[in-house]
Design an enzyme around this catalytic site. Structure first.
Site, PDB file in Angstrom:
ATOM      1  N   ASN A   9       0.870  -1.183   0.000  1.00  0.00           N
ATOM      2  CA  ASN A   9       0.000   0.000   0.000  1.00  0.00           C
ATOM      3  C   ASN A   9       0.903   1.227   0.000  1.00  0.00           C
ATOM      4  OD1 ASN A   9      -1.835   2.037   0.467  1.00  0.00           O
ATOM      5  ND2 ASN A   9      -2.174   1.503   2.628  1.00  0.00           N
ATOM      6  N   TRP A  10       0.997   1.847  -1.158  1.00  0.00           N
ATOM      7  CA  TRP A  10       1.941   2.983  -1.296  1.00  0.00           C
ATOM      8  C   TRP A  10       1.429   4.257  -0.648  1.00  0.00           C
ATOM      9  CZ3 TRP A  10       4.418   3.042  -6.884  1.00  0.00           C
ATOM     10  CH2 TRP A  10       5.118   1.835  -7.067  1.00  0.00           C
ATOM     11  N   LYS A  11       0.159   4.280  -0.296  1.00  0.00           N
ATOM     12  CA  LYS A  11      -0.469   5.495   0.263  1.00  0.00           C
ATOM     13  C   LYS A  11      -0.239   6.672  -0.702  1.00  0.00           C
ATOM     14  CE  LYS A  11       0.450   3.541   4.755  1.00  0.00           C
ATOM     15  NZ  LYS A  11       0.179   3.671   6.165  1.00  0.00           N
ATOM     16  N   HIS A 102      -9.431   0.973   4.563  1.00  0.00           N
ATOM     17  CA  HIS A 102      -8.176   1.176   5.293  1.00  0.00           C
ATOM     18  C   HIS A 102      -8.443   2.110   6.473  1.00  0.00           C
ATOM     19  CE1 HIS A 102      -4.108   2.449   6.259  1.00  0.00           C
ATOM     20  NE2 HIS A 102      -3.697   1.369   5.624  1.00  0.00           N
ATOM     21  N   GLU A 104      -6.869   4.526   7.643  1.00  0.00           N
ATOM     22  CA  GLU A 104      -6.655   5.956   7.351  1.00  0.00           C
ATOM     23  C   GLU A 104      -7.882   6.547   6.661  1.00  0.00           C
ATOM     24  OE1 GLU A 104      -2.854   5.591   5.377  1.00  0.00           O
ATOM     25  OE2 GLU A 104      -1.962   5.018   7.291  1.00  0.00           O
ATOM     26  N   GLU A 174      -5.355  -5.161  10.404  1.00  0.00           N
ATOM     27  CA  GLU A 174      -4.382  -4.097  10.617  1.00  0.00           C
ATOM     28  C   GLU A 174      -4.684  -3.348  11.915  1.00  0.00           C
ATOM     29  OE1 GLU A 174      -2.338  -2.938   6.720  1.00  0.00           O
ATOM     30  OE2 GLU A 174      -4.051  -1.622   6.979  1.00  0.00           O
ATOM     31  N   GLY A 180       2.391   2.264  10.627  1.00  0.00           N
ATOM     32  CA  GLY A 180       3.319   3.379  10.468  1.00  0.00           C
ATOM     33  C   GLY A 180       4.018   3.790  11.754  1.00  0.00           C
ATOM     34  N   SER A 220       3.455  -2.133  10.289  1.00  0.00           N
ATOM     35  CA  SER A 220       4.908  -2.131  10.467  1.00  0.00           C
ATOM     36  C   SER A 220       5.566  -3.458  10.081  1.00  0.00           C
ATOM     37  CB  SER A 220       5.269  -1.737  11.905  1.00  0.00           C
ATOM     38  OG  SER A 220       4.809  -0.426  12.171  1.00  0.00           O
ATOM     39  N   GLY A 241       2.868  -1.122   4.232  1.00  0.00           N
ATOM     40  CA  GLY A 241       2.836   0.301   3.911  1.00  0.00           C
ATOM     41  C   GLY A 241       4.235   0.821   3.638  1.00  0.00           C
ATOM     42  N   GLY A 242       4.835   1.450   4.631  1.00  0.00           N
ATOM     43  CA  GLY A 242       6.131   2.125   4.492  1.00  0.00           C
ATOM     44  C   GLY A 242       7.199   1.323   3.769  1.00  0.00           C
TER      45      GLY A 242
HETATM   46  C1  PEP Z   1      -0.704   0.112   5.841  1.00  0.00           C
HETATM   47  O1  PEP Z   1      -0.720   1.253   5.413  1.00  0.00           O
HETATM   48  O2  PEP Z   1      -1.604  -0.665   5.510  1.00  0.00           O
HETATM   49  C2  PEP Z   1       0.374  -0.301   6.734  1.00  0.00           C
HETATM   50  C3  PEP Z   1       0.303  -1.454   7.299  1.00  0.00           C
HETATM   51  O3  PEP Z   1       1.407   0.615   6.908  1.00  0.00           O
HETATM   52  P1  PEP Z   1       2.842   0.315   7.586  1.00  0.00           P
HETATM   53  O4  PEP Z   1       3.351  -0.978   7.001  1.00  0.00           O
HETATM   54  O5  PEP Z   1       3.672   1.491   7.234  1.00  0.00           O
HETATM   55  O6  PEP Z   1       2.615   0.188   9.062  1.00  0.00           O
END
Ligand code: PEP
Length: 256
Positions: A9-11, A102, A104, A174, A180, A220, A241-242
């Site tokens: 997930n590049w956001k 998600h 967010e 999640e 994040g 994470s 994500g990151g």
């Molecule tokens: C996400 O955005 O779905 C996520 C899990 O982010 P991160 O891996 O950065 O915690």
């Protein structure tokens, strides 16, 4: 036997040019992993370029295969919905997956279980596979309500979804406090929730659907923790994500 599924997930990261460079780089370094499904979910502005460059790279490197997903969509077909993108629009360019619900989007953009449910229905109608995100906040976990909260989300988000449709669903657990933040759930805690999710799906759709359901953990995920997460019996993949916008980290996660 469930196929492991890693999705990035590049956001709101990477421009159109950066997307193309990222995919070329990953393709050059890609090793054959036949037994895993991989997707990236860039911003809307890069989806078409991502699909095109993947197609080009697949001709050069036969072992390279990555699917492309969107990070969101609206549930209506078309009309006066400024700023939104419809499932038909995604389908028309060849999008295979869409992340729905998600945290967010739920926290920052007012997404509710009702809108998530509408979007899941619209995705299935267009044969786009949804990755449904669920999970609890730190407050809910500390109050001891993480499991009931997450299972309630699932019950509401999947209302009216048929058994046949549920067969191509992915659920991403999640925990919001792990997204994040660098703090991941322990593999045991993550697995416990994924098992509870599988049991809930069994209650709604029966044994076969629940045993075939792909459940990802997200929060994470990085090269240093992916192996132990993937070793858990009810975790079938990761929503990353990151670490998914760093070529070497994403490759290390894929090659766990
Ligand atoms: C996400 O955005 O779905 C996520 C899990 O982010 P991160 O891996 O950065 O915690």
């Amino acid at each position: 036997m469930r196929t492991p599924f890693i999705a990035g997930n590049w956001k709101m990261n990477l421009s159109d040019n950066e997307t193309v460079e990222f995919i070329k780089d990953i393709s050059h370094k890609f090793e054959n992993r036949n037994n895993i499904e991989i997707a990236i979910c860039p911003p809307f502005t890069s989806l078409k370029s991502a699909l095109d460059i993947i197609e080009e790279e697949m001709i050069k490197n036969e072992s390279f295969k990555i699917m492309v997903g969107a990070q969101n969509m609206y549930f209506k077909e078309s009309g006066a919905y400024t700023g939104e993108v419809s499932p038909g629009m995604l389908k028309s360019i060849g999008i295979k997956y869409v992340i729905i619900g998600h945290s967010e989007r739920r926290e920052l953009f007012g997404e509710t279980d009702e809108s998530v449910n509408n979007k899941i229905k619209a995705a299935f109608k267009h044969k786009i596979k949804p990755i449904l995100c669920v999970g609890e906040s730190l407050k809910i976990r500390e109050e001891g309500n993480a499991v009931s909260h997450t299972l309630n989300q699932i019950k509401k988000d999947l209302q009216g979804i048929s058994k046949e449709e549920a067969g191509s669903l992915t659920i991403a657990y999640e925990p919001i406090w792990a997204i994040g933040t660098g703090k991941n759930a322990t593999p045991q805690d993550a697995n416990e929730m994924c098992k509870a999710i599988r049991d809930q799906i069994k209650e709604i759709y029966g044994k076969e659907i629940s045993e075939n359901l792909t459940i990802q953990y997200g929060g994470s995920v990085k090269p240093s923790n992916i192996k132990e997460l993937m070793a858990m019996p009810d975790i079938d993949g990761a929503l990353v994500g990151g670490a998914s916008i760093k070529v070497d980290d994403f490759l290390a996660i894929i090659n766990y």
